[in-house]
Design an enzyme around this catalytic site. Structure first.
Site, PDB file in Angstrom:
ATOM      1  N   CYS A  76       0.867  -1.189   0.000  1.00 27.07           N
ATOM      2  CA  CYS A  76       0.000   0.000   0.000  1.00 27.07           C
ATOM      3  C   CYS A  76       0.898   1.232   0.000  1.00 27.07           C
ATOM      4  O   CYS A  76       1.413   1.640   1.043  1.00 27.07           O
ATOM      5  CB  CYS A  76      -0.928   0.010   1.212  1.00 27.07           C
ATOM      6  N   CYS A 224      -4.687   5.390  -5.306  1.00 30.53           N
ATOM      7  CA  CYS A 224      -4.074   4.095  -4.971  1.00 30.53           C
ATOM      8  C   CYS A 224      -2.623   4.140  -5.445  1.00 30.53           C
ATOM      9  O   CYS A 224      -2.353   4.228  -6.647  1.00 30.53           O
ATOM     10  CB  CYS A 224      -4.823   2.948  -5.640  1.00 30.53           C
TER      11      CYS A 224
HETATM   12  N1  LIG Z   1      -6.289  -2.763  -1.988  1.00 26.78           N
HETATM   13  C1  LIG Z   1      -4.927  -3.121  -2.221  1.00 26.78           C
HETATM   14  C2  LIG Z   1      -3.953  -2.618  -1.212  1.00 26.78           C
HETATM   15  C3  LIG Z   1      -3.931  -1.151  -1.010  1.00 26.78           C
HETATM   16  C4  LIG Z   1      -3.359  -0.290  -2.117  1.00 26.78           C
HETATM   17  C5  LIG Z   1      -3.185   1.105  -1.663  1.00 26.78           C
HETATM   18  N2  LIG Z   1      -4.297   1.911  -1.470  1.00 26.78           N
HETATM   19  C6  LIG Z   1      -1.996   1.800  -2.267  1.00 26.78           C
HETATM   20  O1  LIG Z   1      -1.883   3.013  -2.072  1.00 26.78           O
HETATM   21  O2  LIG Z   1      -1.130   1.129  -2.844  1.00 26.78           O
HETATM   22  C7  LIG Z   1      -4.760  -4.631  -2.318  1.00 26.78           C
HETATM   23  O3  LIG Z   1      -5.555  -5.406  -1.729  1.00 26.78           O
HETATM   24  O4  LIG Z   1      -3.819  -5.054  -2.996  1.00 26.78           O
END
Ligand SMILES: N[C@@H](CCC[C@H](N)C(=O)O)C(=O)O
EC number: 5.1.1.7
Length: 294
Positions: A76, A224
């Site tokens: 993340c 993200c």
């Molecule tokens: N939902 C993702 C993990 C989180 C990603 C995040 N918000 C970022 O900033 O990279 C997963 O389950 O892979």
């Protein structure tokens, strides 16, 4: 119960993050606690970044990542920036080496307050992403949504940034696609045995793009970080952009991603503290610190 743990509600350009201080304790933040915190409008989040004592020599902390549906994530990027900002404020240190499920990563807070995280090396093998069937070239895999003869989205690139990503390319009006409708179908498509983060990307120049992401385990988010990294790597691999790209995200914030010649992907952006409190890592019951902002 091992007692309450401190937390900070933060965001990484709109990606809603809870940084939980689990140092000095043996228990974990449970899925039940994650679901309870996410059900409360005040603590609604996309990821919990739980800072634990280090497991491996040479690292400062182990960071466990939970999505808002209670599942684990390997990476993340936006959350790691929040962790760095919280730890830098506490310790005065500027550089950190962490361990996550995706491996060891380094991060640095810059003089202007922005934070860079070395997200490691991308992986492109179908078994590494993972995909359920063999694709020799993951720059473009067979997958589409919408009518069979006129798909709305098709032929995504697939990349692992420690976690699985699919990037669908669109030529114009990235905002017009019903990602809230297609996202859940694509996240859970049988081609992705561990589900996947689903991004729509519109390249606007060799150095810029706009991305929207339906996150695995969290749904639509304002940004993200690992998707930004995956999108830039995939765009550079398919000659859509160079290796240094700025990305506009749905919350209006910008991330910068550089895919270095040594194959490491560097994510740079801001992080913001909102308020602090303490919570029960087994149930999610929480209270705001009295001196904390409203
Ligand atoms: N939902 C993702 C993990 C989180 C990603 C995040 N918000 C970022 O900033 O990279 C997963 O389950 O892979």
């Amino acid at each position: 119960m091992a007692g309450t743990a401190p937390f900070a509600k933060m965001n990484g350009i709109g990606n809603e993050i809870i940084v939980a201080d689990m140092r000095g304790r043996a228990d974990q933040v449970t899925a039940a606690a994650a679901l309870a915190l996410n059900a409360d409008a005040a603590t609604r989040f996309d990821q919990i970044m739980a800072i634990h004592d280090a497991k491996t020599p040479g690292t400062a902390y182990y960071v466990d990542i939970l999505n808002s549906d209670g599942t684990s994530a390997q990476a993340c990027g936006n959350g790691m920036r929040c962790v760095v900002q919280a730890l830098a404020a506490e310790t005065g240190q500027k550089t950190f080496t962490f361990e996550t499920r995706a491996g060891i990563l380094n991060a640095r807070e810059h003089a202007d307050g922005t934070i860079s995280v070395d997200m490691g090396m991308p992986r492109f093998g179908w078994q590494e992403i993972p995909l359920a069937e063999e694709f020799r070239d993951t720059r473009m895999i067979e997958l589409q949504i919408g009518p069979i003869d006129a798909p709305v989205l098709h032929s995504p690139s697939a990349v692992s940034m420690g976690n699985p990503h699919a990037i669908f390319w669109v030529d114009h009006d990235v905002w017009s696609y019903e990602l809230d409708r297609f996202g859940p179908l694509l996240e859970n498509h049988p081609i992705f045995p561990e589900r996947a983060n689903i991004t729509i990307a519109q390249v606007t120049s060799p150095e810029s793009m706009i991305i929207r992401t339906w996150e695995r385990g969290a749904g639509l988010t304002k940004a993200c970080g690992s998707a930004a990294c995956a999108a830039v790597v995939a765009a550079a691999r398919t000659r859509r952009t160079g290796r240094s790209v700025s990305l506009l995200t749905p919350g209006g914030g910008t991330l910068h991603v550089e895919w270095r010649d040594d194959d490491h992907v560097i994510l740079t952006g801001a992080a913001e503290w909102e308020f602090s409190g303490s919570f029960d890592p087994s149930t999610g019951t929480w209270a705001r610190d009295t001196e904390s902002a409203a």
